[in-house]
Motif scaffolding. Structure first.
Motif, short mmCIF file in Angstrom:
data_model
loop_
_atom_site.label_atom_id
_atom_site.label_comp_id
_atom_site.label_asym_id
_atom_site.label_seq_id
_atom_site.Cartn_x
_atom_site.Cartn_y
_atom_site.Cartn_z
N ALA A 1 -1.24 1.46 6.58
CA ALA A 1 -2.53 0.94 7.03
C ALA A 1 -3.56 2.06 7.09
CB ALA A 1 -2.38 0.28 8.40
N ALA A 2 -3.15 3.22 7.57
CA ALA A 2 -4.07 4.36 7.62
C ALA A 2 -4.50 4.77 6.22
CB ALA A 2 -3.40 5.53 8.34
N GLY A 3 -3.57 4.72 5.27
CA GLY A 3 -3.91 5.06 3.89
C GLY A 3 -4.88 4.07 3.29
N LEU A 4 -4.67 2.79 3.55
CA LEU A 4 -5.60 1.78 3.05
C LEU A 4 -6.99 1.97 3.64
CD1 LEU A 4 -6.43 -0.82 1.64
CD2 LEU A 4 -5.33 -2.11 3.48
N LEU A 5 -7.06 2.23 4.94
CA LEU A 5 -8.36 2.43 5.57
C LEU A 5 -9.06 3.66 5.02
CD1 LEU A 5 -7.44 1.48 9.24
CD2 LEU A 5 -8.92 0.21 7.68
N ALA A 6 -8.32 4.71 4.74
CA ALA A 6 -8.93 5.90 4.15
C ALA A 6 -9.55 5.58 2.80
CB ALA A 6 -7.89 7.01 4.02
N GLU A 7 -8.86 4.75 2.01
CA GLU A 7 -9.38 4.42 0.68
C GLU A 7 -10.59 3.51 0.74
OE1 GLU A 7 -8.65 5.84 -2.09
OE2 GLU A 7 -7.06 7.03 -1.15
N VAL A 8 -10.61 2.56 1.66
CA VAL A 8 -11.80 1.71 1.73
C VAL A 8 -12.98 2.47 2.32
CG1 VAL A 8 -10.54 -0.47 1.73
CG2 VAL A 8 -11.09 0.60 3.91
N ALA B 1 0.82 -1.22 0.00
CA ALA B 1 0.00 0.00 0.00
C ALA B 1 0.84 1.26 0.00
CB ALA B 1 -0.93 -0.01 1.21
N ASP B 2 2.13 1.14 -0.35
CA ASP B 2 3.01 2.31 -0.29
C ASP B 2 2.85 3.26 -1.48
OD1 ASP B 2 3.93 1.29 2.05
OD2 ASP B 2 6.00 0.98 1.41
N ASP B 3 2.11 2.83 -2.52
CA ASP B 3 1.82 3.70 -3.66
C ASP B 3 0.34 4.09 -3.58
OD1 ASP B 3 1.17 4.85 -6.11
OD2 ASP B 3 2.50 3.55 -7.25
N PRO B 4 0.02 5.25 -2.99
CA PRO B 4 -1.39 5.59 -2.77
C PRO B 4 -2.18 5.77 -4.06
CG PRO B 4 0.05 7.44 -2.20
CD PRO B 4 0.94 6.26 -2.42
N ASP B 5 -1.54 6.22 -5.12
CA ASP B 5 -2.26 6.39 -6.39
C ASP B 5 -2.69 5.05 -6.96
OD1 ASP B 5 -2.02 9.16 -6.29
OD2 ASP B 5 -0.14 9.18 -7.43
N GLN B 6 -1.78 4.07 -6.94
CA GLN B 6 -2.13 2.75 -7.44
C GLN B 6 -3.24 2.13 -6.60
OE1 GLN B 6 0.59 -0.53 -6.90
NE2 GLN B 6 0.09 -1.40 -8.90
N LEU B 7 -3.17 2.31 -5.29
CA LEU B 7 -4.19 1.77 -4.40
C LEU B 7 -5.55 2.39 -4.71
CD1 LEU B 7 -4.91 0.06 -1.91
CD2 LEU B 7 -4.28 2.03 -0.49
N ARG B 8 -5.58 3.70 -4.85
CA ARG B 8 -6.86 4.35 -5.16
C ARG B 8 -7.40 3.92 -6.50
NH1 ARG B 8 -8.06 10.64 -4.03
NH2 ARG B 8 -7.94 9.72 -1.96
N ASN B 9 -6.54 3.83 -7.50
CA ASN B 9 -7.00 3.42 -8.83
C ASN B 9 -7.60 2.02 -8.80
OD1 ASN B 9 -6.15 5.84 -9.95
ND2 ASN B 9 -4.18 5.03 -10.64
N ALA B 10 -6.95 1.11 -8.07
CA ALA B 10 -7.45 -0.26 -8.00
C ALA B 10 -8.82 -0.31 -7.32
CB ALA B 10 -6.45 -1.14 -7.25
N ILE B 11 -8.97 0.39 -6.23
CA ILE B 11 -10.23 0.38 -5.49
C ILE B 11 -11.34 1.05 -6.30
CG2 ILE B 11 -11.38 1.31 -3.43
CD1 ILE B 11 -8.81 0.66 -1.88
N GLU B 12 -11.02 2.16 -6.94
CA GLU B 12 -12.03 2.84 -7.75
C GLU B 12 -12.49 2.00 -8.92
OE1 GLU B 12 -10.41 6.65 -8.79
OE2 GLU B 12 -11.09 7.58 -6.90
N ALA B 13 -11.63 1.11 -9.42
CA ALA B 13 -11.98 0.27 -10.56
C ALA B 13 -12.80 -0.95 -10.17
CB ALA B 13 -10.71 -0.18 -11.28
N SER B 14 -13.03 -1.17 -8.88
CA SER B 14 -13.62 -2.42 -8.39
C SER B 14 -14.99 -2.20 -7.78
CB SER B 14 -12.68 -3.06 -7.36
OG SER B 14 -11.39 -3.26 -7.91
N GLY C 1 -7.63 -8.44 8.59
CA GLY C 1 -6.77 -7.96 9.66
C GLY C 1 -5.31 -8.28 9.41
N ILE C 2 -5.03 -9.37 8.72
CA ILE C 2 -3.65 -9.69 8.37
C ILE C 2 -3.11 -8.66 7.39
CG2 ILE C 2 -2.17 -11.38 7.23
CD1 ILE C 2 -3.86 -13.57 8.48
N THR C 3 -3.93 -8.25 6.42
CA THR C 3 -3.51 -7.19 5.50
C THR C 3 -3.05 -5.97 6.28
OG1 THR C 3 -5.21 -7.96 3.93
CG2 THR C 3 -4.21 -5.81 3.52
N LEU C 4 -3.86 -5.54 7.24
CA LEU C 4 -3.53 -4.35 8.03
C LEU C 4 -2.31 -4.58 8.91
CD1 LEU C 4 -7.14 -3.34 9.12
CD2 LEU C 4 -5.75 -2.22 7.38
N ALA C 5 -2.17 -5.79 9.44
CA ALA C 5 -1.10 -6.06 10.40
C ALA C 5 0.29 -6.01 9.78
CB ALA C 5 -1.32 -7.43 11.05
N ILE C 6 0.42 -6.37 8.51
CA ILE C 6 1.75 -6.43 7.92
C ILE C 6 2.22 -5.06 7.41
CG2 ILE C 6 1.44 -8.84 7.26
CD1 ILE C 6 1.14 -7.85 4.33
#
Length: 306
Positions: free
Chosen positions: A143-150, A112-125, A132-137
């Motif tokens: 993790a905060a960025g991923l939660l903001a996008e979801v 999740a270190d590339d916020p643009d790629q993360l946003r593009n993937a979520i917006e396309a879905s 919780g494992i996703t967040l833990a690693i």
């Protein structure tokens, strides 16, 4: 119906028992397992993508080729120079499993270190699944960025599904684990916990307590997996207990919950009937635990021919 299912998390190299002191190599991880069974159960009109990070060496190449071969999209897979996938080994006793992990330098920790790629993937879905494992690693910032996008996806009306999948050894502290999993649930439309985890780590006295806690955080639907006792479904204003499908002698319970989640989501988006989806998912999970390893061949799931 058609759409796009995005599963976010870590795929690892899996070493599982193959008999006579031999080990079998495969690829697995909680969110990849769910994507695998969602792909098996969804119609061909649906696309299933995996969002993760891999390295630049041979095992990462082999893993990406495995995704492609099984129609799990790699458009959103990051490749990171000098990194490699993590590895885990399953030890079995009477069908119950324990794990040994080697994952500290896994490339997926940077997924999740590339916020643009993360946003593009979520917006396309249309369906976004994480755990919780996703967040833990992830780092705290990632993790905060991923939660903001979801949360954005939830606000946009997408189906955001979250399995807390509680693994204390992955977290820096119980406080961090509780706080982040709580935020994961708050950011989701559907929460899919396992009751034994919730009782042990959040102190829930009953399945109903688990449902109440997650719905009080804003989840619209909660599907609680409860082993041999079945699943309690609270979805679309209706509640039902769905019995487990009996299995005389489980072989390997490694992917029981993950397969249930993938099958449930696949059937739910087609039928909008949570009880029927849970019955279907219970049948898939029962077949999965009769085989070795996290990912079993789709022709062993009892699905109708395509």
């Amino acid at each position: 119906m058609s759409g796009r299912f995005l599963s976010i998390g870590e795929c690892m190299v899996e070493l599982s028992q193959a008999g006579d002191s031999l080990l079998r190599k495969g690829f697995a991880g909680d969110t990849l397992n769910t994507a695998w069974y969602a792909r098996a159960c969804l119609t061909k009109d649906w696309r299933v993508d995996y969002f993760t990070a891999l390295g630049d060496e041979a095992m990462s190449d082999e893993m990406a080729a495995f995704f492609d071969k099984n129609n799990i999209g790699t458009q959103f897979v990051r490749r990171i120079r000098g990194k490699a996938p993590g590895l885990y080994m399953i030890s079995l006793r009477d069908g119950e499993r324990s794990f040994s992990y080697w994952r500290d330098s896994s490339a997926a920790r940077q997924l999740a270190d590339d916020p643009d790629q993360l946003r593009n993937a979520i917006e396309a879905s249309d369906i976004i699944y994480f755990s919780g494992i996703t967040l833990a690693i992830l780092s705290a910032d990632a993790a905060a960025g991923l939660l903001a996008e979801v949360r954005r996806a939830k606000a946009a009306g997408k189906l955001v599904a979250f399995d807390p999948n509680i693994r204390p050894r992955l977290w820096s502290s119980y406080e961090a684990m509780h706080a982040t999993i709580t935020e994961g649930a708050r950011s989701s439309v559907m929460v899919m916990p396992s009751f034994d985890d919730e009782a042990m780590h959040f102190g829930d006295a009953s399945v109903e307590d688990t449902i109440h806690r997650y719905k009080s955080l804003g989840a619209k639907s909660v599907i609680v997996k409860n082993g041999a006792a079945g699943a309690l479904v609270d979805c679309d204003g209706k509640s039902a207990t769905i019995p487990a499908v009996p299995v005389e002698k489980p072989v390997d319970t490694t992917s029981a919950g993950d397969s249930f989640n993938g099958a449930f989501l696949a059937r739910y988006v087609e039928t909008k009937d949570a009880s029927e989806a849970a019955r279907f998912a219970a049948g898939i999970a029962a077949r999965v635990i009769c085989e070795h390893g996290a990912l079993i061949a789709w022709d062993k799931l009892g699905l109708p021919a395509a």
